[in-house]
Design a protein around this motif. Structure first.
Motif, PDB file in Angstrom:
ATOM      1  N   MET A  56    -131.753  45.521  25.205  1.00  0.00           N
ATOM      2  CA  MET A  56    -131.940  46.903  25.637  1.00  0.00           C
ATOM      3  C   MET A  56    -132.585  47.718  24.532  1.00  0.00           C
ATOM      4  O   MET A  56    -132.240  47.606  23.370  1.00  0.00           O
ATOM      5  CB  MET A  56    -130.580  47.534  25.987  1.00  0.00           C
ATOM      6  CG  MET A  56    -130.684  49.025  26.288  1.00  0.00           C
ATOM      7  SD  MET A  56    -129.077  49.738  26.637  1.00  0.00           S
ATOM      8  CE  MET A  56    -128.797  49.042  28.230  1.00  0.00           C
ATOM      9  N   LYS A  57    -133.509  48.543  24.938  1.00  0.00           N
ATOM     10  CA  LYS A  57    -134.169  49.411  23.972  1.00  0.00           C
ATOM     11  C   LYS A  57    -133.229  50.534  23.574  1.00  0.00           C
ATOM     12  O   LYS A  57    -132.615  51.179  24.418  1.00  0.00           O
ATOM     13  CB  LYS A  57    -135.450  49.987  24.583  1.00  0.00           C
ATOM     14  CG  LYS A  57    -136.238  50.854  23.601  1.00  0.00           C
ATOM     15  CD  LYS A  57    -137.491  51.381  24.273  1.00  0.00           C
ATOM     16  CE  LYS A  57    -138.286  52.279  23.337  1.00  0.00           C
ATOM     17  NZ  LYS A  57    -139.491  52.810  23.977  1.00  0.00           N
ATOM     18  N   PRO A  71    -128.462  54.377  23.805  1.00  0.00           N
ATOM     19  CA  PRO A  71    -129.239  53.560  24.711  1.00  0.00           C
ATOM     20  C   PRO A  71    -130.353  54.365  25.351  1.00  0.00           C
ATOM     21  O   PRO A  71    -130.227  55.570  25.558  1.00  0.00           O
ATOM     22  CB  PRO A  71    -128.199  53.113  25.748  1.00  0.00           C
ATOM     23  CG  PRO A  71    -127.176  54.196  25.730  1.00  0.00           C
ATOM     24  CD  PRO A  71    -127.112  54.678  24.316  1.00  0.00           C
ATOM     25  N   ALA A  72    -131.438  53.681  25.677  1.00  0.00           N
ATOM     26  CA  ALA A  72    -132.544  54.373  26.322  1.00  0.00           C
ATOM     27  C   ALA A  72    -132.161  54.842  27.716  1.00  0.00           C
ATOM     28  O   ALA A  72    -132.730  55.793  28.222  1.00  0.00           O
ATOM     29  CB  ALA A  72    -133.756  53.444  26.381  1.00  0.00           C
ATOM     30  N   ARG A  73    -131.213  54.145  28.342  1.00  0.00           N
ATOM     31  CA  ARG A  73    -130.751  54.522  29.681  1.00  0.00           C
ATOM     32  C   ARG A  73    -129.235  54.722  29.646  1.00  0.00           C
ATOM     33  O   ARG A  73    -128.478  53.865  30.120  1.00  0.00           O
ATOM     34  CB  ARG A  73    -131.125  53.449  30.695  1.00  0.00           C
ATOM     35  CG  ARG A  73    -132.630  53.321  30.918  1.00  0.00           C
ATOM     36  CD  ARG A  73    -132.913  52.374  32.084  1.00  0.00           C
ATOM     37  NE  ARG A  73    -132.416  51.041  31.813  1.00  0.00           N
ATOM     38  CZ  ARG A  73    -132.218  50.115  32.762  1.00  0.00           C
ATOM     39  NH1 ARG A  73    -132.433  50.407  34.035  1.00  0.00           N
ATOM     40  NH2 ARG A  73    -131.770  48.908  32.442  1.00  0.00           N
ATOM     41  N   PRO A  74    -128.774  55.844  29.094  1.00  0.00           N
ATOM     42  CA  PRO A  74    -127.314  56.039  28.990  1.00  0.00           C
ATOM     43  C   PRO A  74    -126.636  56.122  30.346  1.00  0.00           C
ATOM     44  O   PRO A  74    -125.462  55.774  30.468  1.00  0.00           O
ATOM     45  CB  PRO A  74    -127.198  57.366  28.229  1.00  0.00           C
ATOM     46  CG  PRO A  74    -128.506  58.063  28.441  1.00  0.00           C
ATOM     47  CD  PRO A  74    -129.532  56.981  28.526  1.00  0.00           C
ATOM     48  N   GLY A  75    -127.371  56.592  31.376  1.00  0.00           N
ATOM     49  CA  GLY A  75    -126.770  56.668  32.704  1.00  0.00           C
ATOM     50  C   GLY A  75    -126.371  55.313  33.235  1.00  0.00           C
ATOM     51  O   GLY A  75    -125.306  55.151  33.847  1.00  0.00           O
ATOM     52  N   ALA A  76    -127.205  54.293  32.996  1.00  0.00           N
ATOM     53  CA  ALA A  76    -126.885  52.940  33.456  1.00  0.00           C
ATOM     54  C   ALA A  76    -125.682  52.384  32.701  1.00  0.00           C
ATOM     55  O   ALA A  76    -124.800  51.739  33.286  1.00  0.00           O
ATOM     56  CB  ALA A  76    -128.096  52.035  33.273  1.00  0.00           C
ATOM     57  N   ALA A  77    -125.634  52.648  31.386  1.00  0.00           N
ATOM     58  CA  ALA A  77    -124.483  52.193  30.604  1.00  0.00           C
ATOM     59  C   ALA A  77    -123.207  52.885  31.065  1.00  0.00           C
ATOM     60  O   ALA A  77    -122.146  52.254  31.183  1.00  0.00           O
ATOM     61  CB  ALA A  77    -124.725  52.461  29.121  1.00  0.00           C
ATOM     62  N   LEU A  94    -126.019  46.110  30.150  1.00  0.00           N
ATOM     63  CA  LEU A  94    -126.374  47.524  30.066  1.00  0.00           C
ATOM     64  C   LEU A  94    -125.731  48.286  28.912  1.00  0.00           C
ATOM     65  O   LEU A  94    -126.254  49.318  28.490  1.00  0.00           O
ATOM     66  CB  LEU A  94    -126.014  48.223  31.385  1.00  0.00           C
ATOM     67  CG  LEU A  94    -126.709  47.684  32.641  1.00  0.00           C
ATOM     68  CD1 LEU A  94    -126.125  48.345  33.891  1.00  0.00           C
ATOM     69  CD2 LEU A  94    -128.207  47.931  32.563  1.00  0.00           C
TER      70      LEU A  94
END
Length: 490
Positions: free
Chosen positions: A1-2, A13-19, A193
């Motif tokens: 993960m980027k 994380p680049a996508r904190p919502g997914a985490a 994630l």
């Protein structure tokens, strides 16, 4: 993960919502397992050949292991790495769930439920600490904890619904098979994630203190759950309560002498952790009882099927999710203390409304309206108390703080359920002498809900007093943020 760099602290994380979705799913699974067996208990009893006491322990074994091991699970996450402990806990949880569904004897089923609770004790504090890692203080954390509150409350109501659907459609083993499958999917989502945002912490594991407090909590929760059937004067119950008291005193003495204490004094420097945990214990004392008595009223008094009983929890679950989403915004407008008080009073009002239920009533008239009000108030209060209990905690202790607030809620729930079940049983026994069986049962449930409402009303008053008494240390300034207990207190 980027990953993206933050100004200080770990990479984000680049996508904190997914985490966050993966972490919230882990919390939902833990809460689901708390209540999913409630509707299916009659079928489980006949299917495995359980006695009355054994049937009770299908519920109690999970809660006992969960409540007793939460502090150890939270500290293990701080020292060993929260993501690692979360994944290990989910693996244990999934395996134990599968074993419970395959169990062919009472002993195996109860043992599997205990192991399930041990896995949950690793999952809950690690997932909460990782959420705090991913969202620094500010509006983002308020929204994240709103989601956390929504799934926590919805898990309890969703467990009743899913338990009813699966039991009626495919039989009781599928309530455990479904949890095992869902947990496996959550584990995969966490692995993909959730980034490694928290390295191992410094210090050593306080084994002696952990053993002392775990045994103390085990004795306490066992005594409280056993007292419902055996009575408060039972020799085993009295001995367990005395043992819990001795072990807790020993734990306090040990912690004062240890450099790497399980519960270090720095955890309570702001005063918010102590206040948040005390209030959460009081909220928990009526929370678990709600999901115990309401399905019983629906099935035993109103004559609803397991499926209909589960579906009847949907309005409460939806209201709970709405309240958790609204809570941060409401706190941004009127302040965190006022929001907390409003949530507690709303839930108290809903429980007082439930205390008017009738033996010849109906779901639409006697349960629907108060369920919605309770769901809204419960989620608002839960979000604010979670923020309060972890706000200002040093980052290296975030897992422990998460374990502590979960422990107080769980132990508070065990105490409350034991006391309220004893009250309801005694009221029903007295009423049976001159009233019909359904009238007597309803009288007991009314008493339990009335006392629950009184407890929450008193909790609201205490919340006002405690939040006014809290002051930040001189020289420490943090911005007020919507939905955060870091907002200025009156």
């Amino acid at each position: 993960m980027k990953l993206g760099r933050t100004k200080d602290g770990p990479a984000a994380p680049a996508r904190p919502g997914a985490a966050l979705a993966a972490l919230a799913a882990a919390q939902f699974t833990v809460m689901l397992a708390t209540s999913i067996v409630n509707v299916a208990l009659p079928q489980i009893r006949s299917g495995v050949g359980l006695s009355d006491g054994g049937t009770t322990w299908v519920v109690n074994a999970y809660g006992l292991a969960f409540g007793a091991l939460l502090l150890a699970g939270g500290r293990a996450g701080d020292l060993l790495g929260r993501r690692r402990v979360l994944i290990a806990g989910l693996a244990v949880f999934a395996g134990a769930s599968l074993a419970a569904g395959l169990a062919g004897s009472p002993g195996l089923l109860i043992a599997a439920r205990a192991v399930q609770g041990a896995g949950a004790a690793a999952v809950a504090p690690a997932a909460l600490a990782l959420t705090m890692d991913l969202f620094p203080p500010g509006p983002g954390r308020g929204r994240a904890l709103g989601v956390w509150g929504a799934v926590s409350g919805a898990g309890g109501a969703g467990g009743v619904l899913l338990g009813g659907v699966l039991t009626q459609a495919w039989g009781w083993p599928w309530i455990f098979h479904a949890v095992a499958l869902g947990t496996t999917l959550v584990l995969a989502a966490v692995a993909m994630l959730v980034p490694r945002t928290a390295a191992r912490g410094a210090g050593r594991f306080d084994l002696l203190g952990t053993v002392a407090v775990t045994l103390a909590l085990t004795c306490l929760v066992w005594a409280l759950t056993t007292a419902r059937a055996a009575g408060w004067t039972d020799a085993g119950v009295v001995a367990a309560l005395l043992g819990a008291g001795v072990l807790l005193v020993l734990f306090v003495l040990l912690e004062r002498r240890r450099a790497d204490a399980l519960i270090p004094p720095r955890l309570f420097t702001t005063g918010r952790v102590a206040a948040g945990n005390l209030l959460m214990a009081l909220l928990g004392s009526v929370w678990i009882a709600l999901f115990f008595f309401l399905p019983l009223y629906q099935q035993q008094v109103l004559g609803m099927s397991p499926l209909a009983t589960g579906a009847g929890q949907l309005p409460l679950a939806v209201a709970n999710m709405i309240g958790a989403v609204v809570a941060p915004r409401l706190a941004g407008r009127i302040g965190a203390p006022a929001t907390l008080t409003a949530g507690l009073l709303a839930e108290a009002g809903g429980l007082l409304w439930l205390a008017q239920m009738r033996a010849d009533g109906s779901y639409l008239v006697d349960a629907l309206g108060p369920s919605v009000l309770v769901g809204l108030g419960l989620s608002v209060a839960f979000v604010q108390l979670t923020v309060l209990a972890v706000d200002g905690v040093p980052r290296q202790d975030a897992g422990l703080a998460g374990g502590l607030v979960n422990t107080t809620r769980q132990v508070g729930g065990a105490i409350g359920l034991a006391a309220l079940a004893t009250l309801a049983g005694s009221v029903t026994a007295r009423a049976s002498a001159h009233e019909a069986p359904l009238e007597a049962l309803t009288a007991g449930y009314r008493a339990a809900f009335a006392v629950s409402a009184a407890v929450l009303a008193a909790t609201a008053v205490l919340a006002v007093l405690l939040t006014r008494a809290i002051r930040r240390p001189r020289g420490v300034r943090r911005p007020a943020t919507p939905g955060s207990a870091a907002a200025p207190l009156p």
